[in-house]
Enzyme design. Structure first.
Site, PDB file in Angstrom:
ATOM      1  N   TYR A   1     -14.164 -61.623  38.779  1.00 24.05           N
ATOM      2  CA  TYR A   1     -13.136 -61.104  37.870  1.00 24.05           C
ATOM      3  C   TYR A   1     -12.264 -60.063  38.574  1.00 24.05           C
ATOM      4  O   TYR A   1     -11.032 -60.177  38.594  1.00 24.05           O
ATOM      5  CB  TYR A   1     -13.822 -60.493  36.650  1.00 24.05           C
TER       6      TYR A   1
ATOM      7  N   GLU B   1     -11.915 -59.199  41.875  1.00 28.10           N
ATOM      8  CA  GLU B   1     -11.143 -59.697  43.020  1.00 28.10           C
ATOM      9  C   GLU B   1     -10.173 -60.792  42.571  1.00 28.10           C
ATOM     10  O   GLU B   1      -9.094 -60.940  43.156  1.00 28.10           O
ATOM     11  CB  GLU B   1     -12.065 -60.210  44.127  1.00 28.10           C
TER      12      GLU B   1
ATOM     13  N   LYS C   1      -8.521 -60.852  39.761  1.00 31.01           N
ATOM     14  CA  LYS C   1      -7.334 -60.170  39.223  1.00 31.01           C
ATOM     15  C   LYS C   1      -6.549 -59.470  40.330  1.00 31.01           C
ATOM     16  O   LYS C   1      -5.321 -59.389  40.290  1.00 31.01           O
ATOM     17  CB  LYS C   1      -7.746 -59.162  38.151  1.00 31.01           C
TER      18      LYS C   1
ATOM     19  N   GLY D   1     -26.446 -44.284  29.227  1.00 31.68           N
ATOM     20  CA  GLY D   1     -25.342 -44.067  28.285  1.00 31.68           C
ATOM     21  C   GLY D   1     -24.375 -42.994  28.727  1.00 31.68           C
ATOM     22  O   GLY D   1     -23.487 -42.601  27.972  1.00 31.68           O
TER      23      GLY D   1
ATOM     24  N   ASP E   1     -21.761 -51.683  37.618  1.00 33.62           N
ATOM     25  CA  ASP E   1     -21.144 -51.224  36.370  1.00 33.62           C
ATOM     26  C   ASP E   1     -20.424 -49.895  36.655  1.00 33.62           C
ATOM     27  O   ASP E   1     -21.051 -48.922  37.079  1.00 33.62           O
ATOM     28  CB  ASP E   1     -22.251 -51.014  35.336  1.00 33.62           C
TER      29      ASP E   1
HETATM   30  P1  NAD Z   1     -10.631 -63.240  25.479  1.00 37.78           P
HETATM   31  O1  NAD Z   1     -11.786 -63.817  26.218  1.00 37.78           O
HETATM   32  O2  NAD Z   1     -10.780 -63.030  24.007  1.00 37.78           O
HETATM   33  O3  NAD Z   1      -9.321 -64.104  25.704  1.00 37.78           O
HETATM   34  C1  NAD Z   1      -9.067 -64.837  26.881  1.00 37.78           C
HETATM   35  C2  NAD Z   1      -8.535 -66.202  26.484  1.00 37.78           C
HETATM   36  O4  NAD Z   1      -8.241 -66.945  27.678  1.00 37.78           O
HETATM   37  C3  NAD Z   1      -9.574 -67.010  25.697  1.00 37.78           C
HETATM   38  O5  NAD Z   1      -8.980 -67.550  24.538  1.00 37.78           O
HETATM   39  C4  NAD Z   1      -9.993 -68.086  26.684  1.00 37.78           C
HETATM   40  O6  NAD Z   1     -10.430 -69.271  26.056  1.00 37.78           O
HETATM   41  C5  NAD Z   1      -8.727 -68.267  27.499  1.00 37.78           C
HETATM   42  N1  NAD Z   1      -8.981 -68.875  28.813  1.00 37.78           N
HETATM   43  C6  NAD Z   1      -9.933 -68.530  29.715  1.00 37.78           C
HETATM   44  N2  NAD Z   1      -9.832 -69.319  30.802  1.00 37.78           N
HETATM   45  C7  NAD Z   1      -8.782 -70.172  30.585  1.00 37.78           C
HETATM   46  C8  NAD Z   1      -8.196 -71.215  31.329  1.00 37.78           C
HETATM   47  N3  NAD Z   1      -8.660 -71.568  32.538  1.00 37.78           N
HETATM   48  N4  NAD Z   1      -7.147 -71.888  30.794  1.00 37.78           N
HETATM   49  C9  NAD Z   1      -6.675 -71.559  29.571  1.00 37.78           C
HETATM   50  N5  NAD Z   1      -7.196 -70.566  28.809  1.00 37.78           N
HETATM   51  C10 NAD Z   1      -8.242 -69.883  29.314  1.00 37.78           C
HETATM   52  O7  NAD Z   1     -10.253 -61.865  26.211  1.00 37.78           O
HETATM   53  P2  NAD Z   1      -9.177 -60.760  25.843  1.00 37.78           P
HETATM   54  O8  NAD Z   1      -9.909 -59.499  25.670  1.00 37.78           O
HETATM   55  O9  NAD Z   1      -8.266 -61.226  24.771  1.00 37.78           O
HETATM   56  O10 NAD Z   1      -8.388 -60.651  27.230  1.00 37.78           O
HETATM   57  C11 NAD Z   1      -7.108 -61.213  27.408  1.00 37.78           C
HETATM   58  C12 NAD Z   1      -6.566 -60.835  28.777  1.00 37.78           C
HETATM   59  O11 NAD Z   1      -6.476 -59.411  28.881  1.00 37.78           O
HETATM   60  C13 NAD Z   1      -7.435 -61.301  29.944  1.00 37.78           C
HETATM   61  O12 NAD Z   1      -6.597 -61.736  30.999  1.00 37.78           O
HETATM   62  C14 NAD Z   1      -8.172 -60.069  30.369  1.00 37.78           C
HETATM   63  O13 NAD Z   1      -8.494 -60.080  31.739  1.00 37.78           O
HETATM   64  C15 NAD Z   1      -7.168 -58.965  30.031  1.00 37.78           C
HETATM   65  N6  NAD Z   1      -7.854 -57.696  29.785  1.00 37.78           N
HETATM   66  C16 NAD Z   1      -8.508 -57.466  28.622  1.00 37.78           C
HETATM   67  C17 NAD Z   1      -9.175 -56.258  28.429  1.00 37.78           C
HETATM   68  C18 NAD Z   1      -9.905 -55.933  27.154  1.00 37.78           C
HETATM   69  O14 NAD Z   1     -10.503 -54.864  27.068  1.00 37.78           O
HETATM   70  N7  NAD Z   1      -9.878 -56.743  26.131  1.00 37.78           N
HETATM   71  C19 NAD Z   1      -9.174 -55.302  29.440  1.00 37.78           C
HETATM   72  C20 NAD Z   1      -8.524 -55.593  30.641  1.00 37.78           C
HETATM   73  C21 NAD Z   1      -7.843 -56.787  30.787  1.00 37.78           C
HETATM   74  N1  UDP Z   2     -22.650 -51.713  27.528  1.00 35.54           N
HETATM   75  C1  UDP Z   2     -23.771 -51.236  26.845  1.00 35.54           C
HETATM   76  N2  UDP Z   2     -24.302 -52.025  25.871  1.00 35.54           N
HETATM   77  C2  UDP Z   2     -23.786 -53.228  25.522  1.00 35.54           C
HETATM   78  C3  UDP Z   2     -22.646 -53.702  26.218  1.00 35.54           C
HETATM   79  C4  UDP Z   2     -22.110 -52.911  27.227  1.00 35.54           C
HETATM   80  O1  UDP Z   2     -24.277 -50.143  27.112  1.00 35.54           O
HETATM   81  O2  UDP Z   2     -24.336 -53.859  24.608  1.00 35.54           O
HETATM   82  C5  UDP Z   2     -22.051 -50.850  28.556  1.00 35.54           C
HETATM   83  C6  UDP Z   2     -21.741 -51.544  29.881  1.00 35.54           C
HETATM   84  O3  UDP Z   2     -22.867 -51.499  30.748  1.00 35.54           O
HETATM   85  C7  UDP Z   2     -20.581 -50.709  30.387  1.00 35.54           C
HETATM   86  C8  UDP Z   2     -19.845 -50.304  29.102  1.00 35.54           C
HETATM   87  O4  UDP Z   2     -20.791 -50.442  28.051  1.00 35.54           O
HETATM   88  O5  UDP Z   2     -21.035 -49.553  31.028  1.00 35.54           O
HETATM   89  C9  UDP Z   2     -18.621 -51.163  28.812  1.00 35.54           C
HETATM   90  O6  UDP Z   2     -19.028 -52.509  28.889  1.00 35.54           O
HETATM   91  P1  UDP Z   2     -18.064 -53.708  28.493  1.00 35.54           P
HETATM   92  O7  UDP Z   2     -18.787 -54.972  28.816  1.00 35.54           O
HETATM   93  O8  UDP Z   2     -17.561 -53.526  27.111  1.00 35.54           O
HETATM   94  O9  UDP Z   2     -16.785 -53.525  29.424  1.00 35.54           O
HETATM   95  P2  UDP Z   2     -16.552 -53.197  30.974  1.00 35.54           P
HETATM   96  O10 UDP Z   2     -17.864 -52.894  31.635  1.00 35.54           O
HETATM   97  O11 UDP Z   2     -15.922 -54.420  31.510  1.00 35.54           O
HETATM   98  O12 UDP Z   2     -15.679 -52.014  30.931  1.00 35.54           O
END
Ligand code: NAD
Ligand code: UDP
Length: 321
Positions: free
Chosen positions: A148, A150, A152, A210, A276
């Protein structure tokens, strides 16, 4: 060309953030084409849009080329939750890299402006705090999060190379942890996990002790930022951080969720997953100055609608729907 009504492609449009973005674009009067392969979603989030004549859903995997005529591309397709992106890591890298190449190719052919939903994960386990956009990050290139992170980072490289080599009209945002209604109950990210546990009377699952921190942005704020970035001036490419600078330890988040749900089923502790990140907080100076954007919704206010929606999903699941 931007008209009053644009043809806007949203890849990953059936996902959590994408579905809110589709709603907002439809409200703004645009034609929206949602492309998704339902890797980490289903039709639930966009069901209400399916009858709208300005909304079109295409089941398609962005790792394969796509031929459409569009004016704007929001490129969000990519699983975002660690449990989803680690389920099939090779597919995750393909989605980030091949998917971006295909969408950039579409932008090149059509002349569309294209926005990449990048991530705070490009900073890895950051040694600079809060994270500014000029920080290059601290990412393990061979660990379980690398597909994820790398992926991005490579997507960002592709966006800027298409700009330098082919003069594409690109925009790159780095999204920090975002939450809100329409997170899938089994999404696996911390906010939805904690809420679903509290609602079902199971102990909240804290990984590690935590003390690691995250900064949580409500989805409506985030979508405002995405749309402002898309309509920013021709000289703005980013990257620009989008997130809420309010920083919480995961233990504090657990307490907030328990208070907001009004149930305290206790806490179980599990080992911290490899790589993490220990701290994460966006510096949003650029977003403030360049986009005039900042988040408005504090965590306690954003948790309420998130809990209400997940309560409904949990009840449906209990009834086998
Ligand atoms: P999500 O998993 O709910 O949505 C991602 C969508 O992309 C899903 O509907 C999935 O089915 C679709 N998808 C995955 N691979 C695909 C492919 N090969 N072809 C077509 N569709 C595909 O996640 P989200 O939280 O809505 O995230 C959306 C975007 O925002 C992502 O690119 C994610 O990296 C970025 N992002 C989200 C967060 C967050 O906290 N939610 C943080 C950082 C970046
Ligand atoms: N985490 C946790 N319990 C859970 C899910 C996640 O303690 O049930 C922790 C995880 O280890 C991380 C933080 O919460 O430190 C955020 O995790 P998340 O998967 O939401 O996002 P990301 O790590 O990608 O920021």
């Amino acid at each position: 060309m931007q008209g009053i009504r644009d043809r806007v492609l949203v890849t990953g449009g059936a996902g959590f953030i994408g579905s809110h973005l589709c709603d907002r674009l439809i409200e703004a009067g645009h034609e929206v084409i949602c492309v998704d392969n339902f890797y980490s979603s289903d039709k639930t989030n966009i069901q209400h849009l399916l009858g709208n004549p300005r909304f079109e859903l295409i089941r398609h995997d962005v790792t394969f080329p796509l031929y459409l005529e569009v004016d704007r591309i929001y490129h969000l397709a990519c699983p975002a939750s660690p449990i989803h992106y680690q389920r099939d890591p090779v597919q995750t890298t393909k989605t980030a890299v091949h998917g971006s190449i295909n969408m950039l190719g579409l932008a090149k052919r059509t002349g569309a402006r294209i926005l990449l939903a990048s991530t705070s994960e490009v900073y890895g386990d950051p040694t600079v705090h809060p994270q500014t956009e000029d920080y290059w990050g601290n990412v393990n290139p061979i660990g379980p999060r690398a597909c994820y992170d790398e992926g991005k980072r490579a997507a960002e490289t592709l966006f800027f190379d298409y700009r330098r080599q082919h003069q594409l009209d690109i925009k790159v945002v780095r999204i920090f942890n975002t939450y809100g209604p329409r997170m899938h109950p089994q999404d696996g990210r911390v906010v939805s996990n904690f809420i679903v546990s509290a609602l079902t009377g199971k102990p909240l699952t804290i990984y590690g002790d935590g003390s690691q921190t995250r900064s949580f942005c409500y989805v409506d704020d985030l979508v405002n930022g995405l749309m402002k970035m898309m309509e920013s001036g021709d000289d703005v490419q980013g990257p620009i951080n989008l997130g809420n600078p309010g920083e919480f330890t995961i233990a504090e988040l657990a307490r907030e969720v328990i208070a907001a749900v009004g149930e305290d089923p206790g806490i179980d502790y599990f080992p911290l997953p490899q790589d993490d990140p220990m701290q994460r907080q966006p510096d949003i100076t650029r977003a403030r100055e360049i986009l005039g954007w900042e988040p408005k919704v504090p965590l306690a206010d954003g948790l309420r609608p998130t809990i209400d929606q997940l309560r409904g999903r949990v009840a449906e699941a209990a009834q086998g729907r």
